[in-house]
Scaffold this motif. Structure first.
Motif, PDB file in Angstrom:
ATOM      1  N   TYR A 121       6.531  10.845   7.857  1.00  0.00           N
ATOM      2  CA  TYR A 121       6.238  10.314   9.184  1.00  0.00           C
ATOM      3  C   TYR A 121       4.866  10.766   9.706  1.00  0.00           C
ATOM      4  O   TYR A 121       4.488  10.451  10.834  1.00  0.00           O
ATOM      5  CB  TYR A 121       7.321  10.727  10.187  1.00  0.00           C
ATOM      6  CG  TYR A 121       7.733  12.176  10.101  1.00  0.00           C
ATOM      7  CD1 TYR A 121       6.951  13.184  10.657  1.00  0.00           C
ATOM      8  CD2 TYR A 121       8.912  12.548   9.451  1.00  0.00           C
ATOM      9  CE1 TYR A 121       7.314  14.513  10.577  1.00  0.00           C
ATOM     10  CE2 TYR A 121       9.297  13.881   9.360  1.00  0.00           C
ATOM     11  CZ  TYR A 121       8.494  14.855   9.931  1.00  0.00           C
ATOM     12  OH  TYR A 121       8.866  16.176   9.839  1.00  0.00           O
ATOM     13  N   GLU A 122       4.106  11.500   8.908  1.00  0.00           N
ATOM     14  CA  GLU A 122       2.842  12.058   9.370  1.00  0.00           C
ATOM     15  C   GLU A 122       1.830  10.980   9.770  1.00  0.00           C
ATOM     16  O   GLU A 122       1.163  11.081  10.808  1.00  0.00           O
ATOM     17  CB  GLU A 122       2.236  12.950   8.288  1.00  0.00           C
ATOM     18  CG  GLU A 122       0.931  13.606   8.697  1.00  0.00           C
ATOM     19  CD  GLU A 122       0.237  14.304   7.547  1.00  0.00           C
ATOM     20  OE1 GLU A 122      -0.035  15.507   7.661  1.00  0.00           O
ATOM     21  OE2 GLU A 122      -0.032  13.633   6.525  1.00  0.00           O
ATOM     22  N   SER A 123       1.692   9.930   8.955  1.00  0.00           N
ATOM     23  CA  SER A 123       0.717   8.890   9.261  1.00  0.00           C
ATOM     24  C   SER A 123       1.036   8.187  10.576  1.00  0.00           C
ATOM     25  O   SER A 123       0.132   7.751  11.301  1.00  0.00           O
ATOM     26  CB  SER A 123       0.658   7.868   8.119  1.00  0.00           C
ATOM     27  OG  SER A 123       0.065   8.437   6.968  1.00  0.00           O
ATOM     28  N   LYS A 124       2.312   8.082  10.891  1.00  0.00           N
ATOM     29  CA  LYS A 124       2.709   7.532  12.189  1.00  0.00           C
ATOM     30  C   LYS A 124       2.362   8.505  13.307  1.00  0.00           C
ATOM     31  O   LYS A 124       1.760   8.123  14.320  1.00  0.00           O
ATOM     32  CB  LYS A 124       4.216   7.236  12.201  1.00  0.00           C
ATOM     33  CG  LYS A 124       4.730   6.750  13.546  1.00  0.00           C
ATOM     34  CD  LYS A 124       6.240   6.567  13.523  1.00  0.00           C
ATOM     35  CE  LYS A 124       6.776   6.115  14.882  1.00  0.00           C
ATOM     36  NZ  LYS A 124       8.250   5.956  14.872  1.00  0.00           N
ATOM     37  N   ASP A 125       2.723   9.771  13.141  1.00  0.00           N
ATOM     38  CA  ASP A 125       2.529  10.757  14.196  1.00  0.00           C
ATOM     39  C   ASP A 125       1.058  10.960  14.551  1.00  0.00           C
ATOM     40  O   ASP A 125       0.721  11.247  15.709  1.00  0.00           O
ATOM     41  CB  ASP A 125       3.136  12.104  13.786  1.00  0.00           C
ATOM     42  CG  ASP A 125       4.658  12.102  13.828  1.00  0.00           C
ATOM     43  OD1 ASP A 125       5.237  11.076  14.247  1.00  0.00           O
ATOM     44  OD2 ASP A 125       5.271  13.113  13.440  1.00  0.00           O
ATOM     45  N   PHE A 126       0.167  10.821  13.568  1.00  0.00           N
ATOM     46  CA  PHE A 126      -1.258  11.057  13.811  1.00  0.00           C
ATOM     47  C   PHE A 126      -2.050   9.772  14.044  1.00  0.00           C
ATOM     48  O   PHE A 126      -3.278   9.778  14.002  1.00  0.00           O
ATOM     49  CB  PHE A 126      -1.857  11.867  12.664  1.00  0.00           C
ATOM     50  CG  PHE A 126      -1.512  13.328  12.721  1.00  0.00           C
ATOM     51  CD1 PHE A 126      -2.305  14.220  13.428  1.00  0.00           C
ATOM     52  CD2 PHE A 126      -0.369  13.812  12.098  1.00  0.00           C
ATOM     53  CE1 PHE A 126      -1.984  15.569  13.488  1.00  0.00           C
ATOM     54  CE2 PHE A 126      -0.032  15.154  12.155  1.00  0.00           C
ATOM     55  CZ  PHE A 126      -0.837  16.043  12.863  1.00  0.00           C
ATOM     56  N   GLY A 127      -1.356   8.668  14.266  1.00  0.00           N
ATOM     57  CA  GLY A 127      -2.013   7.446  14.693  1.00  0.00           C
ATOM     58  C   GLY A 127      -2.636   6.601  13.604  1.00  0.00           C
ATOM     59  O   GLY A 127      -3.312   5.609  13.901  1.00  0.00           O
ATOM     60  N   LEU A 128      -2.420   6.956  12.344  1.00  0.00           N
ATOM     61  CA  LEU A 128      -3.022   6.176  11.270  1.00  0.00           C
ATOM     62  C   LEU A 128      -2.353   4.814  11.123  1.00  0.00           C
ATOM     63  O   LEU A 128      -3.022   3.810  10.863  1.00  0.00           O
ATOM     64  CB  LEU A 128      -2.951   6.958   9.947  1.00  0.00           C
ATOM     65  CG  LEU A 128      -3.840   6.450   8.817  1.00  0.00           C
ATOM     66  CD1 LEU A 128      -5.316   6.476   9.224  1.00  0.00           C
ATOM     67  CD2 LEU A 128      -3.634   7.298   7.556  1.00  0.00           C
ATOM     68  N   ILE A 129      -1.039   4.772  11.307  1.00  0.00           N
ATOM     69  CA  ILE A 129      -0.333   3.486  11.251  1.00  0.00           C
ATOM     70  C   ILE A 129      -0.776   2.596  12.409  1.00  0.00           C
ATOM     71  O   ILE A 129      -1.009   1.392  12.233  1.00  0.00           O
ATOM     72  CB  ILE A 129       1.194   3.709  11.282  1.00  0.00           C
ATOM     73  CG1 ILE A 129       1.645   4.450  10.014  1.00  0.00           C
ATOM     74  CG2 ILE A 129       1.921   2.370  11.411  1.00  0.00           C
ATOM     75  CD1 ILE A 129       1.384   3.716   8.716  1.00  0.00           C
ATOM     76  N   MET A 151       0.839  -1.198   0.000  1.00  0.00           N
ATOM     77  CA  MET A 151       0.000   0.000   0.000  1.00  0.00           C
ATOM     78  C   MET A 151       0.873   1.247   0.000  1.00  0.00           C
ATOM     79  O   MET A 151       1.751   1.398   0.848  1.00  0.00           O
ATOM     80  CB  MET A 151      -0.939   0.029   1.211  1.00  0.00           C
ATOM     81  CG  MET A 151      -1.821   1.273   1.238  1.00  0.00           C
ATOM     82  SD  MET A 151      -3.186   1.192   2.426  1.00  0.00           S
ATOM     83  CE  MET A 151      -2.313   1.354   3.971  1.00  0.00           C
ATOM     84  N   LEU A 152       0.622   2.131  -0.939  1.00  0.00           N
ATOM     85  CA  LEU A 152       1.293   3.422  -1.022  1.00  0.00           C
ATOM     86  C   LEU A 152       0.396   4.428  -0.318  1.00  0.00           C
ATOM     87  O   LEU A 152      -0.692   4.751  -0.804  1.00  0.00           O
ATOM     88  CB  LEU A 152       1.508   3.792  -2.495  1.00  0.00           C
ATOM     89  CG  LEU A 152       2.353   5.013  -2.827  1.00  0.00           C
ATOM     90  CD1 LEU A 152       3.764   4.885  -2.271  1.00  0.00           C
ATOM     91  CD2 LEU A 152       2.395   5.227  -4.340  1.00  0.00           C
ATOM     92  N   LEU A 153       0.833   4.915   0.851  1.00  0.00           N
ATOM     93  CA  LEU A 153       0.018   5.770   1.707  1.00  0.00           C
ATOM     94  C   LEU A 153       0.593   7.180   1.724  1.00  0.00           C
ATOM     95  O   LEU A 153       1.638   7.439   2.326  1.00  0.00           O
ATOM     96  CB  LEU A 153      -0.033   5.184   3.119  1.00  0.00           C
ATOM     97  CG  LEU A 153      -0.861   5.931   4.160  1.00  0.00           C
ATOM     98  CD1 LEU A 153      -2.312   6.073   3.725  1.00  0.00           C
ATOM     99  CD2 LEU A 153      -0.760   5.237   5.516  1.00  0.00           C
ATOM    100  N   PHE A 154      -0.115   8.094   1.085  1.00  0.00           N
ATOM    101  CA  PHE A 154       0.370   9.463   0.934  1.00  0.00           C
ATOM    102  C   PHE A 154      -0.001  10.326   2.142  1.00  0.00           C
ATOM    103  O   PHE A 154      -1.062  10.153   2.743  1.00  0.00           O
ATOM    104  CB  PHE A 154      -0.247  10.110  -0.313  1.00  0.00           C
ATOM    105  CG  PHE A 154       0.214   9.509  -1.607  1.00  0.00           C
ATOM    106  CD1 PHE A 154       1.384   9.933  -2.214  1.00  0.00           C
ATOM    107  CD2 PHE A 154      -0.536   8.520  -2.230  1.00  0.00           C
ATOM    108  CE1 PHE A 154       1.803   9.385  -3.422  1.00  0.00           C
ATOM    109  CE2 PHE A 154      -0.127   7.968  -3.432  1.00  0.00           C
ATOM    110  CZ  PHE A 154       1.044   8.403  -4.029  1.00  0.00           C
ATOM    111  N   PRO A 155       0.853  11.313   2.477  1.00  0.00           N
ATOM    112  CA  PRO A 155       0.517  12.257   3.548  1.00  0.00           C
ATOM    113  C   PRO A 155      -0.457  13.324   3.060  1.00  0.00           C
ATOM    114  O   PRO A 155      -0.728  13.447   1.863  1.00  0.00           O
ATOM    115  CB  PRO A 155       1.880  12.872   3.905  1.00  0.00           C
ATOM    116  CG  PRO A 155       2.655  12.823   2.616  1.00  0.00           C
ATOM    117  CD  PRO A 155       2.208  11.552   1.929  1.00  0.00           C
TER     118      PRO A 155
END
Length: 235
Positions: free
Chosen positions: A40-48, A29-33
């Protein structure tokens, strides 16, 4: 949950580029910010964290690339033609540098493209430009028309990266094989954009799900609910 940090010199951008990768195996999966967001945004905001189970179970392997929005669509210090050209270089990076890595590491020849807000634009644009390489599009509160960021300028580079413009004439056979979800909140600022794209897809007889979530807005809490739900539907 495995996390790998990657950094390399991108020949398409002519500079260093960064990306985080989560997981060891599974559907890539290619997950764009979001707009001007970092890798690192998806990690920082809890999406990961919200999709941790899918990663740990080997269902998906998630690639979180950096963005160059601040040098392309959002860069008002350069002329609009240069903004569009810079984005086309980013598109080549995705297609020529990241996609082959995803395919070789996972063994899949088609991927999931996903993103929230302006990341939904990136996901949709990549999916619709390369439908032979994308099995699923998961757009969460995305937008699909970037002409408002270009001060009235318009050229071929803009047309071919503006889904709401090129999709009516896009006849690639693989578009009709793609699983498409347009997720949006009922009070989302991007609701009308998703309804407009849904109408375009409907006129093309392209199956898709316009998922309008009640009592929600354009923000991370609803996206953390949406993404694991959508991933649970992938066969």
């Amino acid at each position: 949950m495995t996390e790998n940090y990657l950094k390399w010199h991108s020949p398409n951008l002519g500079k260093e580029f960064e990306m985080l990768v989560y997981g060891d195996s599974g559907f890539p999966m290619l997950l764009f910010p979001t707009s001007m967001g970092r890798y690192y945004e998806s990690k920082d905001f809890g999406l990961i964290e919200a999709i941790r189970w899918f990663i740990e179970e080997g269902r998906i392997k998630v690639y979180c690339p950096d963005s160059i929005d601040a040098e392309s669509w959002y860069c008002t210090n350069i002329n609009p033609a240069q903004r569009a050209y810079n984005h086309s270089c980013y598109d080549k990076l995705l297609r020529e540098e990241i996609l082959p890595k995803m395919e070789s590491e996972t063994g899949y020849d088609r991927i999931v493209a996903a993103g929230c807000s302006f990341g939904g634009y990136h996901a949709a644009n990549f999916a619709f430009r390369y439908p032979d390489k994308v099995s699923y599009l998961l757009s969460l509160s995305g937008i699909f028309d970037i002409k408002g960021r270009l001060d009235g300028h318009y050229d071929d580079n803009i047309y071919f990266h503006n889904p709401i413009d090129y999709m009516p004439e896009n006849k690639h056979n693989d578009l009709w094989r793609m699983g498409i979800v347009l997720g949006v909140a009922d009070s989302d600022v991007c609701r009308s954009a998703n309804e407009q794209l849904s109408q375009v897809l409907t006129r093309k007889n392209m199956a898709h799900w316009l998922d309008i979530r009640p009592q929600a807005s354009h923000d991370w809490p609803i996206w953390r609910e949406m993404l694991p739900h959508y991933l649970s539907l992938i066969k």
